[in-house]
Design a protein around this motif. Sequence first.
Motif, mmCIF file in Angstrom:
data_model
loop_
_atom_site.group_PDB
_atom_site.id
_atom_site.type_symbol
_atom_site.label_atom_id
_atom_site.label_comp_id
_atom_site.label_asym_id
_atom_site.label_seq_id
_atom_site.Cartn_x
_atom_site.Cartn_y
_atom_site.Cartn_z
ATOM 1 N N SER A 394 0.818 -1.214 0.000
ATOM 2 C CA SER A 394 0.000 0.000 0.000
ATOM 3 C C SER A 394 0.848 1.258 0.000
ATOM 4 O O SER A 394 0.465 2.276 -0.587
ATOM 5 N N ASP A 395 2.038 1.206 0.648
ATOM 6 C CA ASP A 395 2.865 2.411 0.666
ATOM 7 C C ASP A 395 3.443 2.715 -0.709
ATOM 8 O O ASP A 395 3.636 3.883 -1.061
ATOM 9 N N ILE A 396 3.685 1.693 -1.524
ATOM 10 C CA ILE A 396 4.161 1.927 -2.891
ATOM 11 C C ILE A 396 3.066 2.603 -3.716
ATOM 12 O O ILE A 396 3.299 3.588 -4.422
ATOM 13 N N LEU A 397 1.859 2.083 -3.623
ATOM 14 C CA LEU A 397 0.735 2.669 -4.372
ATOM 15 C C LEU A 397 0.459 4.093 -3.910
ATOM 16 O O LEU A 397 0.189 4.990 -4.731
ATOM 17 N N ASN A 398 0.526 4.311 -2.608
ATOM 18 C CA ASN A 398 0.307 5.659 -2.081
ATOM 19 C C ASN A 398 1.378 6.621 -2.588
ATOM 20 O O ASN A 398 1.075 7.765 -2.959
ATOM 21 N N GLU A 399 2.620 6.149 -2.645
ATOM 22 C CA GLU A 399 3.721 6.997 -3.135
ATOM 23 C C GLU A 399 3.521 7.343 -4.606
ATOM 24 O O GLU A 399 3.798 8.471 -5.042
ATOM 25 N N MET A 400 3.030 6.404 -5.378
ATOM 26 C CA MET A 400 2.785 6.668 -6.794
ATOM 27 C C MET A 400 1.730 7.756 -6.971
ATOM 28 O O MET A 400 1.876 8.651 -7.821
ATOM 29 N N MET A 401 0.661 7.699 -6.166
ATOM 30 C CA MET A 401 -0.388 8.711 -6.273
ATOM 31 C C MET A 401 0.114 10.078 -5.781
ATOM 32 O O MET A 401 -0.272 11.118 -6.338
ATOM 33 N N LEU A 402 0.965 10.077 -4.764
ATOM 34 C CA LEU A 402 1.536 11.348 -4.303
ATOM 35 C C LEU A 402 2.407 11.980 -5.392
ATOM 36 O O LEU A 402 2.425 13.205 -5.566
ATOM 37 N N LEU A 403 3.121 11.143 -6.138
ATOM 38 C CA LEU A 403 3.937 11.656 -7.249
ATOM 39 C C LEU A 403 3.058 12.237 -8.347
ATOM 40 O O LEU A 403 3.377 13.283 -8.931
ATOM 41 N N VAL A 404 1.953 11.562 -8.645
ATOM 42 C CA VAL A 404 1.014 12.088 -9.651
ATOM 43 C C VAL A 404 0.507 13.457 -9.223
ATOM 44 O O VAL A 404 0.467 14.407 -10.022
ATOM 45 N N ASP A 405 0.147 13.594 -7.964
ATOM 46 C CA ASP A 405 -0.349 14.878 -7.462
ATOM 47 C C ASP A 405 0.738 15.948 -7.502
ATOM 48 O O ASP A 405 0.472 17.109 -7.814
#
Length: 459
Positions: A394-405
């Motif tokens: 989940s932390d990898i997926l969360n990091e990916m979305m933070l990068l998109v933002d």
Amino acid sequence: MGSEPPLSPQVVEEGGEEDEEELSGGEESDLMTLSGRGSLLTRRGITLRVLLKDSLVEPGDGVLSIHYLGKKFVGDLFNDGKIRWVETGQTFNSPSAWATHCKRLVNPAKKSGCGWASVRYRGQKLVQYKTSWLQKYQPSADMSLVSEVEDDEMRDEEEEEGKTPLPTDDKNRKNKLELHDISLVPKRGEREIIPVRYCTLGTRDAARDPHTLVELSAFSAINRFQPFNVAVSSNVMLLMDFHCHLTTSEVVGYLGGRWDTNTQLLTVLRAFPCRTRLADRDSASAVEEEICQNLFIQGLSLVGWYHSHPRGPALPSLQDIDSQMDHQLRLQGSSNGFQPCLGIICGPYYHGNQGVASTITPFWVVPPPEQRPNDYGIPVVVEVTYVQDNFLTSDILNEMMLLVDFYRAAPDLVQFHQFWCPDRTMMDKIKGSLSGHTPKNQAYSQILEHVYNQLINTH
């Protein structure tokens, strides 16, 4: 200062490079009273105090910087337009005075500093803020005068960094491409980046371009064995490759993992992208502090770093070699024990790559021989074992979305609808590259599709 332009605009004659912005407070006051915003100010009239007064720049600690022949100088900007060199505490009246002083320390033969083209405010050259002032307050001014000044200053910078200056027409076309077309499809006539062999470098030379790329050697070629083994998680590769694909600018991040002194195995378990601009020193410390806390919470140690060469080969530059050596020494600390520091370079959009996959290069730097202490360190390729993860955390997926933002509104966000090659879009390219790092459990491909859709919706 009157807001109405005078009937006959007064032209303030431009001073020499060494006199630029060396005006006293009284002289500047007289100058502005005579000219007003409606008059035509040349570069001698537009000072740091003018930019500060009109809020185009703001005072602050460490907001100014100079990069010259591999050396970096950092300065504080005061309310009165003066500059304090952080390292020594010396104060300078102008960008030119500071740039000339710093550059002569590196190159005693340097006669002038080209201050407005050399000094950067929060990563952007001051000459661009000068142009913004004119466009805002003197839109009727003859911008060719400013362009001519900028071209002269930029040409001086290119010459002293060992680059071939572009003709004015080519420079203008280049600027338009950079501003309005950030497609990574190679342009006609684009210069191929040719790396050099380490054996051709010789003794360290301050005049050499720090961005020169260097071919990697094998440990066996220098009669050594790789002193440690490395295992890298596929989730690390996925997040790192994803980060590097998002922007046309260089990115950087850290690597977390564990070092086992008994087995001499370095295990890289987590990538920590830096969600900040490389030149943004204000936010860099906060981002790094957050990464340190995450390392501690997850029980990991700092084991390396990564960065991208967006359109170039995934090979270290001379500057990268020095940075890697610094990281190796810092990570090892004062203890007598050995702890490696892994460097990784990712080249996502280099058209010399085979297929759509990024070239990802793990490397290390061997110190130069003791009898040649002034040589560069020797960059060597590190053999790595890649471990396929079963699932995305989940932390990898969360990091990916933070990068998109983080990159959503960035001007250098890659245009994913554009074409990478005649039959593939940029989005096809990123999907193809990341497919080599996806988990064994194929159910996670649907989650990645959600991330990709978020990228498409950023435009």
